[in-house]
Design a protein around this motif. Structure first.
Motif, PDB file in Angstrom:
ATOM      1  N   ARG A  79       1.595  12.984 -11.298  1.00 21.88           N
ATOM      2  CA  ARG A  79       2.379  14.140 -11.751  1.00 21.88           C
ATOM      3  C   ARG A  79       2.720  14.036 -13.239  1.00 21.88           C
ATOM      4  O   ARG A  79       2.812  15.039 -13.935  1.00 21.88           O
ATOM      5  N   GLN A  80       2.875  12.805 -13.718  1.00 23.77           N
ATOM      6  CA  GLN A  80       3.265  12.601 -15.105  1.00 23.77           C
ATOM      7  C   GLN A  80       2.067  12.375 -16.025  1.00 23.77           C
ATOM      8  O   GLN A  80       2.240  12.149 -17.221  1.00 23.77           O
ATOM      9  N   SER A  81       0.859  12.404 -15.441  1.00 26.42           N
ATOM     10  CA  SER A  81      -0.367  12.137 -16.204  1.00 26.42           C
ATOM     11  C   SER A  81      -0.269  10.813 -16.946  1.00 26.42           C
ATOM     12  O   SER A  81      -0.649  10.690 -18.120  1.00 26.42           O
ATOM     13  N   ILE A  94       1.070   6.028  -7.307  1.00 29.44           N
ATOM     14  CA  ILE A  94      -0.037   6.891  -7.718  1.00 29.44           C
ATOM     15  C   ILE A  94       0.404   8.345  -7.754  1.00 29.44           C
ATOM     16  O   ILE A  94       0.107   9.088  -8.703  1.00 29.44           O
ATOM     17  N   ALA A  95       1.144   8.774  -6.714  1.00 31.11           N
ATOM     18  CA  ALA A  95       1.613  10.160  -6.662  1.00 31.11           C
ATOM     19  C   ALA A  95       2.540  10.476  -7.824  1.00 31.11           C
ATOM     20  O   ALA A  95       2.446  11.535  -8.453  1.00 31.11           O
ATOM     21  N   ALA A  96       3.433   9.545  -8.141  1.00 31.82           N
ATOM     22  CA  ALA A  96       4.382   9.775  -9.235  1.00 31.82           C
ATOM     23  C   ALA A  96       3.676   9.789 -10.583  1.00 31.82           C
ATOM     24  O   ALA A  96       3.937  10.652 -11.437  1.00 31.82           O
ATOM     25  N   HIS A 102     -10.154   3.428 -13.288  1.00 33.75           N
ATOM     26  CA  HIS A 102     -10.951   2.613 -12.374  1.00 33.75           C
ATOM     27  C   HIS A 102     -10.713   2.987 -10.917  1.00 33.75           C
ATOM     28  O   HIS A 102     -11.049   2.220 -10.021  1.00 33.75           O
ATOM     29  N   GLY A 103     -10.140   4.161 -10.698  1.00 32.96           N
ATOM     30  CA  GLY A 103      -9.897   4.623  -9.336  1.00 32.96           C
ATOM     31  C   GLY A 103      -8.653   5.484  -9.289  1.00 32.96           C
ATOM     32  O   GLY A 103      -7.648   5.150  -9.915  1.00 32.96           O
ATOM     33  N   ASP A 104      -8.730   6.572  -8.528  1.00 35.85           N
ATOM     34  CA  ASP A 104      -7.572   7.456  -8.420  1.00 35.85           C
ATOM     35  C   ASP A 104      -6.924   7.376  -7.050  1.00 35.85           C
ATOM     36  O   ASP A 104      -6.129   8.227  -6.669  1.00 35.85           O
ATOM     37  N   LEU A 125       0.829  -1.206   0.000  1.00 34.03           N
ATOM     38  CA  LEU A 125       0.000   0.000   0.000  1.00 34.03           C
ATOM     39  C   LEU A 125       0.862   1.253   0.000  1.00 34.03           C
ATOM     40  O   LEU A 125       0.542   2.247  -0.666  1.00 34.03           O
ATOM     41  N   ASP A 126       1.971   1.202   0.743  1.00 38.30           N
ATOM     42  CA  ASP A 126       2.887   2.352   0.766  1.00 38.30           C
ATOM     43  C   ASP A 126       3.461   2.596  -0.629  1.00 38.30           C
ATOM     44  O   ASP A 126       3.471   3.738  -1.115  1.00 38.30           O
TER      45      ASP A 126
END
Length: 669
Positions: free
Chosen positions: A271-273, A266-268, A375-377, A259-260
């Motif tokens: 930023r890069q779309s 997800i964060a990376a 399917h989820g952000d 999960l970490d």
């Protein structure tokens, strides 16, 4: 030459000169010879006496100075200067020497205190558990303590004069040394970690603090490094971290670590779309291995599966074990064809089963895919939707299913059904028993009845058994559902007896294998019969063929117990499962029900005819009754009679009806 000898030499010269001065008078017989001799002798005596006294005084003076000097040489600075009644220069000399003695004593005491302090410091450094190393400005080692010698394996002679490169392993980042040199060049201290190598080649990790050493003028002339070996501490930390972030069974990242990393991913990507896929993996029928072989074997299978999966994922993929037989995989691919390739690569590792020391086990897996961000952000939605897709994959011919919103709607409905069903089992709201008659196919006489459960929920309306039965099985409600139907059925039989409507035939009730395999199920059923005061011969239990094979030994044990109670057993949906004939015989059922899938339109289906004819022959040969389900036409009934089938149920004979209507229609009072 000693000073006293010079004095005697001087006196001798004076005597000689006096003697020479008298020579003319002696030679010429001067009239004043006697007087001159007396004067000369007096002068000579005075000179000799004066010299004697002077030499004595000087020797005394020098002796005292020598005694004082030897005392100082011996380090006894408290010895007083031997003095007499001295005056003049001698007194001043001795006074100066006494003052010198006091100064020397003070300096000596200071030096002795400093030496003691330094000795204590050196002793403390040598006995310190931390390694200490001192270098000059050219990084040459000038001192190391005992701890350094013990830890590095080098003797002092082997390191003195060398640079610390002697113990470098080459695994410390060059940036660390660059930062170290920059700070030290500025006159600042540096602290960090280094990976070094001992003389025997073993590596160790140490924290190092390097401090410039300045002289009295404030100039740096040495560098002192104090080092602590943290290898074991780091290993302990790594071990604790591994326990915290890695699964101890499979050595894969655990849920916490996954999960970490997923949140970081997800964060990376945000930023890069960009996008990526999360694959939820669940092993199929793994529970059967645990139930039949035990958790030790199950754990071995999990370890082998995890190792095979790990060998097929790439370095930039993230594979983890969430728990049980659930795994997750994060990959860059989002194209369905590429995802299918990833799944096939993993499935190929299970193609020939999993072999451990206890044997070989066939196992497969189901894969559900959720794609970020479609399917989820966030991690929770991605995992939930991938899980939903995996659940659909279990019921799909394909091994992999990509999430669709309609799947969640279905799951939400299933959750709602489960919640309402749980409430209905508590108060009986909306649950109602129906019975469909079973008949002798030739005489059309009633031979029994199958109990069917119908449910009309106040909020959701009528819900089909095809919907709520699987949900009850998956969510652990099927046991309570079985007991509800059995209690209601036994209560109905009791009421019929009290009303004088004797049921000479058996009332057949479907029972799930989850209930049938319970160790106390037979005892509970015996208590139920006693509670309603009915005979076991009035009851028949139906279990599915595939259910029978789930745990044959447990099923046969329960079957034997129920037979003692007079309860007969029927195998439902025969032909759709995978049971062996040996178990079918051992089960000792009294009836086999041929599934309606083979019966409907049988007159036009040659393959179905062959299967049903073979089934009827085999079952009758084993001494069991045959009942055909789903008979709707006279043509089908006629064919079954010709094939030797004894009993049937279906719309041709009777439709399901409420249990009270069944009694009114078929049970005379």
């Amino acid at each position: 030459m000693a000073f006293s000898r010079w004095l005697w030499l001087y006196a001798l010269v004076m005597v000689v000169l006096l003697a020479l001065s008298m020579m003319p008078e002696i030679i010429f017989q001067s009239a004043h010879l006697w007087q001159s001799s007396v004067v000369t002798f007096g002068l000579i005596s005075f000179a000799l006496g004066f010299t004697w006294l002077t030499v004595g005084h000087f020797k005394s003076f020098m002796a005292r100075i020598e005694l004082f000097a030897r005392a100082i040489t011996d380090g006894n600075l408290n010895t007083p200067m031997p003095t007499q009644d001295d005056h003049g220069e001698v007194a001043r000399i001795f006074q100066a020497m006494n003052e010198m003695q006091q100064q020397l004593s003070q300096h000596f005491n200071a030096l002795r205190n400093e030496e003691a302090h330094n000795a204590l410091l050196v002793q403390a450094i040598n006995q310190s558990s931390n390694s200490v190393m001192v270098t000059d400005l050219h990084a040459r080692i000038v001192y190391v303590n005992d701890a350094f010698v013990d830890n590095s394996g080098y003797t002092r002679d082997e390191v003195i004069g060398h640079t610390p490169k002697l113990i470098q392993s080459g695994k410390t980042s060059p940036l660390v040394y660059q930062q170290m040199r920059t700070l030290l060049a500025q006159g600042d201290s540096w602290r960090g970690e280094l990976i070094n190598r001992r003389k025997d080649g073993s590596e160790f990790i140490e924290t190092v603090s390097i401090t410039p050493v300045r002289d009295a003028q404030g100039q740096i002339y040495r560098y002192m490094a104090v080092k602590e070996d943290i290898t074991e501490m780091r290993r302990a930390q790594d071990s604790i971290e591994r326990l915290a972030y890695y699964d101890p069974l499979t050595d894969l990242p655990n849920r916490r670590y996954f999960l970490d990393q997923l949140n970081r991913k997800i964060a990376a990507v945000r930023r890069q779309s960009d996008q990526f896929s999360l694959i939820f993996i669940d092993l199929n029928r793994f529970k059967e291995i645990n139930d039949s072989q035990g958790h030790v074997v199950g754990d071995k299978v999990l370890m082998e599966v995890a190792a095979r999966f790990a060998a097929k994922v790439r370095d930039n993929d993230l594979l983890a074990r969430l728990g049980g037989d659930e795994f997750v995989l994060v990959v860059e691919e989002t194209d369905p064809k590429l995802l299918d390739s990833v799944v096939k690569r993993l499935l190929a590792t299970l193609r020939y089963g999993v072999r451990v020391s206890e044997g070989r086990y066939d196992i497969s897996a189901s894969f559900g895919v959720a794609i970020y961000p479609h399917h989820g952000d966030n991690s929770a939605d991605l995992l939930r939707h991938a899980d939903v897709a995996m659940y659909q994959a279990k019921h799909s011919p394909s091994h992999v299913v990509i999430y669709d919103r309609r799947m969640s709607e279905k799951v939400e409905r299933e959750v709602a059904i489960a919640g309402q069903l749980q409430q209905a089992l508590k108060d009986g709201t909306g649950l109602e028993l129906y019975v469909q008659g079973q008949f002798n196919i030739t005489t059309r006489e009633l031979s029994g009845g199958e109990v069917l459960l119908r449910w009309h929920d106040p909020l959701m309306g009528r819900i089909s058994p095809a919907d709520f039965i699987p949900i009850a099985e998956e969510r652990g409600l099927i046991g309570a559902l079985d007991k509800f139907v059995l209690q209601q059925s036994c209560q109905a039989i009791q009421q019929w007896q009290q009303q004088g409507r004797g049921l000479s035939q058996r009332l057949s009730v479907n029972v799930s294998m989850a209930s049938f395999e319970q160790a106390d199920f037979g005892i509970w059923l015996e208590q139920l019969l006693d509670r309603f005061d009915i005979n076991g011969h009035q009851l028949e239990l139906e279990i599915t063929e595939s259910g029978l094979m789930h745990n044959p030994k447990g099923a046969l044990k329960t079957a034997s117990l129920l037979k003692q109670l007079g309860i007969s057993l029927a195998i439902d949906d025969f032909g759709t499962g995978y049971s062996s004939l040996a178990y079918l015989k051992q089960f000792n059922a009294t009836k086999v029900k041929v599934d309606q899938a083979f019966i409907m339109g049988i007159t036009d289906q040659e393959r179905s005819q062959a299967i049903v004819r073979a089934t009827i022959g085999m079952v009758r040969e084993l001494g069991m009754q045959v009942l055909a389900e789903g008979v709707e036409t006279e043509q089908d009934a006629a064919w079954l009679v010709a094939a030797g089938c004894q009993f049937a149920q279906g719309y041709l004979f009777a439709r399901p009806m409420r249990i009270n209507e069944f009694a009114d229609s078929w049970l005379p009072s």
